[in-house]
Design a protein around this motif. Structure first.
Motif, PDB file in Angstrom:
ATOM      1  N   GLY A 249      12.295   3.830   8.898  1.00 57.78           N
ATOM      2  CA  GLY A 249      11.805   4.554   7.728  1.00 57.78           C
ATOM      3  C   GLY A 249      11.527   3.659   6.543  1.00 57.78           C
ATOM      4  O   GLY A 249      10.607   3.911   5.759  1.00 57.78           O
ATOM      5  N   ILE A 250      12.319   2.579   6.378  1.00 59.08           N
ATOM      6  CA  ILE A 250      12.138   1.682   5.240  1.00 59.08           C
ATOM      7  C   ILE A 250      11.254   0.498   5.590  1.00 59.08           C
ATOM      8  O   ILE A 250      10.376   0.106   4.809  1.00 59.08           O
ATOM      9  CB  ILE A 250      13.502   1.176   4.732  1.00 59.08           C
ATOM     10  CG1 ILE A 250      14.397   2.365   4.360  1.00 59.08           C
ATOM     11  CG2 ILE A 250      13.327   0.244   3.530  1.00 59.08           C
ATOM     12  CD1 ILE A 250      13.851   3.247   3.278  1.00 59.08           C
TER      13      ILE A 250
ATOM     14  N   ASN B  66       9.358   0.095   8.492  1.00 59.41           N
ATOM     15  CA  ASN B  66       8.136   0.469   9.205  1.00 59.41           C
ATOM     16  C   ASN B  66       7.889  -0.370  10.459  1.00 59.41           C
ATOM     17  O   ASN B  66       6.758  -0.740  10.756  1.00 59.41           O
ATOM     18  CB  ASN B  66       6.919   0.385   8.271  1.00 59.41           C
ATOM     19  CG  ASN B  66       5.730   1.158   8.823  1.00 59.41           C
ATOM     20  OD1 ASN B  66       5.902   2.185   9.484  1.00 59.41           O
ATOM     21  ND2 ASN B  66       4.530   0.661   8.569  1.00 59.41           N
TER      22      ASN B  66
ATOM     23  N   ARG C  34      14.972   7.905   1.015  1.00 60.38           N
ATOM     24  CA  ARG C  34      14.014   8.949   1.389  1.00 60.38           C
ATOM     25  C   ARG C  34      12.693   8.764   0.677  1.00 60.38           C
ATOM     26  O   ARG C  34      11.610   8.931   1.264  1.00 60.38           O
ATOM     27  CB  ARG C  34      14.601  10.322   1.078  1.00 60.38           C
ATOM     28  CG  ARG C  34      15.765  10.712   1.988  1.00 60.38           C
ATOM     29  CD  ARG C  34      16.536  11.890   1.443  1.00 60.38           C
ATOM     30  NE  ARG C  34      15.666  13.008   1.151  1.00 60.38           N
ATOM     31  CZ  ARG C  34      15.913  13.931   0.233  1.00 60.38           C
ATOM     32  NH1 ARG C  34      17.024  13.854  -0.491  1.00 60.38           N
ATOM     33  NH2 ARG C  34      15.084  14.915   0.033  1.00 60.38           N
TER      34      ARG C  34
ATOM     35  N   SER D 297      10.880   5.808   2.164  1.00 61.38           N
ATOM     36  CA  SER D 297      10.381   6.151   3.487  1.00 61.38           C
ATOM     37  C   SER D 297       9.073   6.919   3.392  1.00 61.38           C
ATOM     38  O   SER D 297       8.163   6.730   4.204  1.00 61.38           O
ATOM     39  CB  SER D 297      11.421   6.982   4.237  1.00 61.38           C
ATOM     40  OG  SER D 297      10.952   7.354   5.508  1.00 61.38           O
ATOM     41  N   ASP D 298       8.951   7.788   2.366  1.00 57.40           N
ATOM     42  CA  ASP D 298       7.712   8.548   2.178  1.00 57.40           C
ATOM     43  C   ASP D 298       6.585   7.666   1.657  1.00 57.40           C
ATOM     44  O   ASP D 298       5.452   7.735   2.136  1.00 57.40           O
ATOM     45  CB  ASP D 298       7.957   9.706   1.209  1.00 57.40           C
ATOM     46  CG  ASP D 298       8.836  10.781   1.818  1.00 57.40           C
ATOM     47  OD1 ASP D 298       8.882  10.860   3.057  1.00 57.40           O
ATOM     48  OD2 ASP D 298       9.479  11.522   1.053  1.00 57.40           O
TER      49      ASP D 298
ATOM     50  N   ARG E 110       6.607   3.653   0.057  1.00 55.58           N
ATOM     51  CA  ARG E 110       7.339   2.505  -0.480  1.00 55.58           C
ATOM     52  C   ARG E 110       6.682   1.939  -1.730  1.00 55.58           C
ATOM     53  O   ARG E 110       7.352   1.545  -2.682  1.00 55.58           O
ATOM     54  CB  ARG E 110       7.445   1.417   0.597  1.00 55.58           C
ATOM     55  CG  ARG E 110       8.369   0.268   0.210  1.00 55.58           C
ATOM     56  CD  ARG E 110       8.575  -0.673   1.358  1.00 55.58           C
ATOM     57  NE  ARG E 110       9.417  -1.792   0.986  1.00 55.58           N
ATOM     58  CZ  ARG E 110       9.725  -2.781   1.791  1.00 55.58           C
ATOM     59  NH1 ARG E 110       9.273  -2.786   3.034  1.00 55.58           N
ATOM     60  NH2 ARG E 110      10.490  -3.774   1.374  1.00 55.58           N
TER      61      ARG E 110
ATOM     62  N   GLY F 173      11.123   8.119  12.157  1.00 53.11           N
ATOM     63  CA  GLY F 173      11.401   8.112  10.728  1.00 53.11           C
ATOM     64  C   GLY F 173      12.088   9.362  10.220  1.00 53.11           C
ATOM     65  O   GLY F 173      12.428   9.431   9.044  1.00 53.11           O
TER      66      GLY F 173
ATOM     67  N   THR G 154       7.171  10.004  10.432  1.00 55.14           N
ATOM     68  CA  THR G 154       6.549   9.124   9.452  1.00 55.14           C
ATOM     69  C   THR G 154       5.239   8.604   9.997  1.00 55.14           C
ATOM     70  O   THR G 154       5.170   8.096  11.106  1.00 55.14           O
ATOM     71  CB  THR G 154       7.487   7.928   9.138  1.00 55.14           C
ATOM     72  OG1 THR G 154       8.705   8.454   8.627  1.00 55.14           O
ATOM     73  CG2 THR G 154       6.861   7.021   8.110  1.00 55.14           C
TER      74      THR G 154
END
Length: 287
Positions: free
Chosen positions: A30-31, A33, A168, A171-172, A174, A234, A286
């Motif tokens: 998530g962070i 990628n 969060r 993750s959406d 950066r 993600g 994600t």
């Protein structure tokens, strides 16, 4: 056909391990990628360090578990500084290839230090009790309880703490998070610390339930990736749900197929999931 409750219990134990591992892997994705192929070997390293502290040094299993978790938490940060950080601006494919090299390095290092044969933790010898026809061990109960506590703790962290909310947000998007003042480099540090700790714990749990071998994490990767992708890459809660689904599906399938084929169930579930729910179980993958 009457379903054996023992298979359901076994599925819950395996699902607990897969869910914890999938959660750590999906937090990292998530962070950063990228899918870290070396994650399974992080698990093995944590399990081996805990075994060495327990069986070779002679310390209690509780101390050994803490040592394994701390080692892999710090070790994941060190590996990021030495390796992944230098490729972070490259494409995810480049990072994927680099992680394969890291995986081979860790696996062969474990084999060189402790050999290729299997090991077990030094635990008190106790008879496995049974309840309602289900035979279980203290270690299996501990795996389920610890996994539930960890999953709850991570959920609360993501929802209630500044670090979790920042994770969060990053993750959406950066880039937007950086513009809004989120220190993304510090966030990457936290993610590796948390993700490495979860990898170490899930590896120890796997070693408690099975056998400690250099390729133990690599073998488990199929089920872990299936859980992550099935749940939505993600998406933490999707990874957890996917982990329990894969664990239960694998173990319950033994009722109708030979046990040596149960690991293929994860792949079948993954294919069906991608065809029917390409965005994950909760539609929050994600992109």
């Amino acid at each position: 056909m009457v379903l054996d409750p023992q298979l359901i219990w076994n599925g819950l134990v395996v699902g607990s391990i897969i869910s914890v591992a999938a959660l750590g892997l999906t937090l990292i994705f998530g962070i950063l990628n990228f899918i870290n192929i070396a994650y399974g070997d992080y698990m093995a390293a944590g399990a081996y360090v805990a075994w060495a502290v327990n069986a070779q040094v002679g310390l209690p299993i509780g101390v050994a578990i803490v040592a394994g978790i701390l080692f892999m938490s710090i070790g994941s940060v060190v590996l990021d500084k030495l390796v992944f950080q230098h490729f972070r601006t490259r494409s995810p494919i480049t990072l994927l290839i680099v992680s394969i090299g890291v995986a081979f390095f860790i696996r062969n290092l474990l084999r060189a230090i402790w050999g290729p044969s299997g090991h077990f933790y030094e635990l008190p010898m106790e008879a496995n009790p049974s309840f309602l026809g289900i035979r279980f061990s203290v270690e299996q109960v501990a795996i389920i309880v610890v996994s539930l506590l960890l999953l709850l703790g991570v959920y609360v962290m993501l929802r209630r703490t500044r670090i979790g909310i920042a994770m969060r947000a990053a993750s959406d998007d950066r880039m937007l998070s950086r513009i809004r003042g989120v220190d993304t480099e510090k966030l990457v540090l936290y993610v590796w610390l948390i993700g490495g700790a979860i990898a170490g714990l899930s590896g120890i749990m796997l070693g408690l339930d099975a056998q400690i071998r250099p390729n133990m994490g690599f073998t488990a990767l199929i089920a872990i990736f299936a859980a992550v992708i099935l749940g939505g890459i993600g998406d933490p809660k999707g990874a957890v749900a996917g982990g329990y689904f894969i664990g239960l599906a694998q173990e319950v399938s033994v009722a109708v197929i030979p046990s040596e084929y149960k690991f293929g169930v994860g792949l079948v579930a993954l294919i069906i999931g991608l065809l029917t729910r390409p965005d994950g179980l909760f539609g929050e993958a994600t992109r």
